[in-house]
Design a protein around this motif. Structure first.
Motif, PDB file in Angstrom:
ATOM      1  N   THR A   1       1.087  -1.140  -0.393  1.00 45.04           N
ATOM      2  CA  THR A   1       0.473   0.063   0.075  1.00 45.04           C
ATOM      3  C   THR A   1       0.535   1.430   0.115  1.00 45.04           C
ATOM      4  N   PHE A   2       2.022   1.292   0.667  1.00 50.75           N
ATOM      5  CA  PHE A   2       2.920   2.395   0.653  1.00 50.75           C
ATOM      6  C   PHE A   2       3.136   2.447  -0.623  1.00 50.75           C
ATOM      7  N   TYR A   3       3.561   1.920  -2.076  1.00 51.87           N
ATOM      8  CA  TYR A   3       3.871   1.889  -2.912  1.00 51.87           C
ATOM      9  C   TYR A   3       2.904   2.197  -3.793  1.00 51.87           C
ATOM     10  N   GLU A   4       1.661   1.710  -3.470  1.00 55.53           N
ATOM     11  CA  GLU A   4       0.669   2.597  -4.066  1.00 55.53           C
ATOM     12  C   GLU A   4       0.297   4.001  -4.280  1.00 55.53           C
ATOM     13  N   ASP A   5       0.408   4.797  -2.871  1.00 54.96           N
ATOM     14  CA  ASP A   5      -0.079   5.903  -2.085  1.00 54.96           C
ATOM     15  C   ASP A   5       0.888   6.853  -2.807  1.00 54.96           C
ATOM     16  N   LEU A   6       2.419   6.464  -2.759  1.00 55.76           N
ATOM     17  CA  LEU A   6       3.334   6.582  -3.576  1.00 55.76           C
ATOM     18  C   LEU A   6       3.473   6.785  -4.780  1.00 55.76           C
ATOM     19  N   LYS A   7       3.491   6.495  -5.558  1.00 59.92           N
ATOM     20  CA  LYS A   7       2.538   6.729  -7.026  1.00 59.92           C
ATOM     21  C   LYS A   7       1.962   7.234  -7.207  1.00 59.92           C
ATOM     22  N   GLU A   8       0.373   7.443  -6.931  1.00 57.97           N
ATOM     23  CA  GLU A   8      -0.449   8.393  -6.559  1.00 57.97           C
ATOM     24  C   GLU A   8      -0.408   9.709  -6.366  1.00 57.97           C
ATOM     25  N   SER A   9       0.806   9.845  -5.419  1.00 58.46           N
ATOM     26  CA  SER A   9       1.059  11.282  -4.922  1.00 58.46           C
ATOM     27  C   SER A   9       2.245  11.554  -5.871  1.00 58.46           C
ATOM     28  N   LEU A  10       3.191  11.133  -6.204  1.00 60.02           N
ATOM     29  CA  LEU A  10       4.256  11.553  -7.342  1.00 60.02           C
ATOM     30  C   LEU A  10       3.097  11.805  -8.924  1.00 60.02           C
ATOM     31  N   TYR A  11       2.073  11.142  -8.667  1.00 56.22           N
ATOM     32  CA  TYR A  11       1.527  11.220 -10.148  1.00 56.22           C
ATOM     33  C   TYR A  11       0.574  12.304 -10.817  1.00 56.22           C
ATOM     34  N   MET A  12       0.031  13.408  -9.325  1.00 54.11           N
ATOM     35  CA  MET A  12      -0.153  13.791  -8.843  1.00 54.11           C
ATOM     36  C   MET A  12       0.888  15.530  -8.939  1.00 54.11           C
ATOM     37  N   ILE A  13       2.018  15.355  -8.914  1.00 58.88           N
ATOM     38  CA  ILE A  13       3.163  16.057  -9.693  1.00 58.88           C
ATOM     39  C   ILE A  13       3.954  16.462 -10.784  1.00 58.88           C
ATOM     40  N   VAL A  14       4.006  14.359 -10.624  1.00 65.14           N
ATOM     41  CA  VAL A  14       5.056  14.440 -12.833  1.00 65.14           C
ATOM     42  C   VAL A  14       3.180  13.772 -12.889  1.00 65.14           C
ATOM     43  N   PRO A  15       3.056  14.586 -14.753  1.00 60.93           N
ATOM     44  CA  PRO A  15       2.341  13.103 -14.511  1.00 60.93           C
ATOM     45  C   PRO A  15       2.593  11.841 -15.129  1.00 60.93           C
ATOM     46  N   PRO A  16       2.084  10.521 -14.859  1.00 57.44           N
ATOM     47  CA  PRO A  16       2.345   9.167 -15.220  1.00 57.44           C
ATOM     48  C   PRO A  16       3.478   9.190 -16.394  1.00 57.44           C
ATOM     49  N   GLU A  17       3.076   9.666 -17.684  1.00 58.40           N
ATOM     50  CA  GLU A  17       3.992   9.038 -19.155  1.00 58.40           C
ATOM     51  C   GLU A  17       5.473   9.319 -18.353  1.00 58.40           C
ATOM     52  N   LYS A  18       5.607  11.173 -17.798  1.00 62.60           N
ATOM     53  CA  LYS A  18       6.581  11.712 -18.072  1.00 62.60           C
ATOM     54  C   LYS A  18       7.420  10.558 -16.149  1.00 62.60           C
ATOM     55  N   SER A  19       6.796  10.136 -15.851  1.00 59.13           N
ATOM     56  CA  SER A  19       6.964   9.965 -14.639  1.00 59.13           C
ATOM     57  C   SER A  19       8.364   8.272 -15.146  1.00 59.13           C
ATOM     58  N   PHE A  20       9.311   7.677 -13.719  1.00 59.58           N
ATOM     59  CA  PHE A  20      10.426   6.259 -13.902  1.00 59.58           C
ATOM     60  C   PHE A  20       9.314   5.480 -14.068  1.00 59.58           C
ATOM     61  N   TRP A  21       7.829   5.435 -13.641  1.00 55.64           N
ATOM     62  CA  TRP A  21       7.282   4.261 -13.965  1.00 55.64           C
ATOM     63  C   TRP A  21       6.957   3.759 -14.946  1.00 55.64           C
ATOM     64  N   TYR A  22       7.013   4.813 -15.601  1.00 57.64           N
ATOM     65  CA  TYR A  22       5.888   4.307 -17.362  1.00 57.64           C
ATOM     66  C   TYR A  22       6.914   3.509 -17.918  1.00 57.64           C
ATOM     67  N   SER A  23       6.496   2.777 -18.716  1.00 57.54           N
ATOM     68  CA  SER A  23       7.805   1.835 -19.494  1.00 57.54           C
ATOM     69  C   SER A  23       6.839   2.469 -21.146  1.00 57.54           C
ATOM     70  N   GLN A  24       7.213   1.509 -21.751  1.00 57.13           N
ATOM     71  CA  GLN A  24       6.919   1.246 -23.413  1.00 57.13           C
ATOM     72  C   GLN A  24       5.485   1.411 -23.558  1.00 57.13           C
ATOM     73  N   GLN A  25       5.085   0.636 -22.957  1.00 55.92           N
ATOM     74  CA  GLN A  25       3.646   0.276 -23.177  1.00 55.92           C
ATOM     75  C   GLN A  25       2.753   1.447 -22.444  1.00 55.92           C
TER      76      GLN A  25
END
Length: 173
Positions: free
Chosen positions: A139-163
């Motif tokens: 749940t920490f990683y889910e919450d972290l992802k959600e918080s980061l996506y509020m600051i950085v759009p998903p497509e510009k994040s570290f976690w975003y892959s080719q797909q």
């Protein structure tokens, strides 16, 4: 909408009473069958021990903590945050713990209320299983992802892959 409170009272009392059974195990020990169950459908184990002076001890006879021990280190329930939560649950529900057994001493007049207190305590203690490190980490990683996506759009994040999927959130370290 209006209700006849007397009919509603009788209906609720009848429905609740049909769900509760008392069985004699020994002359000093009664088993109470209720509709309360653990997530795996095991029924809450509730017993009444007849003590001297007309005191009735409502107890789980250690079943709740034993049930938790299948997947959890019970000793951790007595430490740190878990220990504080465990003590808070006991205080809120007026339930005590001794040698692994949860119990509450009662009179006949307070028995119904105390059955609900025990049910609440068992449910809340069982919910402490959600504090396992693996669940908290997930749940920490889910919450972290959600918080980061509020600051950085998903497509510009570290976690975003080719797909366009979040690889790291599914396979976090």
């Amino acid at each position: 909408m209006t209700f006849d409170l007397n009919i509603l009272q009788k209906t609720l009392c009848h429905a609740m009473c049909t769900e509760i059974r008392v069985r004699e195990k020994t002359p000093e020990l009664l088993a109470i069958d209720t509709p309360f169950t653990f997530p795996d459908s095991d029924q809450y184990q509730l017993y009444i021990k007849v003590l001297s002076g007309g005191v009735l001890r409502l107890t789980d006879m250690g079943h709740t903590l034993m049930h938790l021990s299948y997947e959890n280190d019970i000793d951790k329930l007595r430490e740190g945050t878990r220990g504080a939560l465990f003590k808070q649950i006991m205080a809120e529900t007026s339930v005590a713990e001794q040698n692994g057994s949860l119990f509450i001493d009662s009179t006949v007049e307070n028995l119904v209320t105390n059955i609900f207190h025990m049910g609440q305590a068992i449910t809340k203690v069982n919910d402490l299983r959600f504090l396992k490190r693996s669940r908290a980490e997930s749940t920490f990683y889910e919450d972290l992802k959600e918080s980061l996506y509020m600051i950085v759009p998903p497509e510009k994040s570290f976690w975003y892959s080719q797909q366009g999927q979040s690889k790291a959130c599914n396979d976090h370290p």
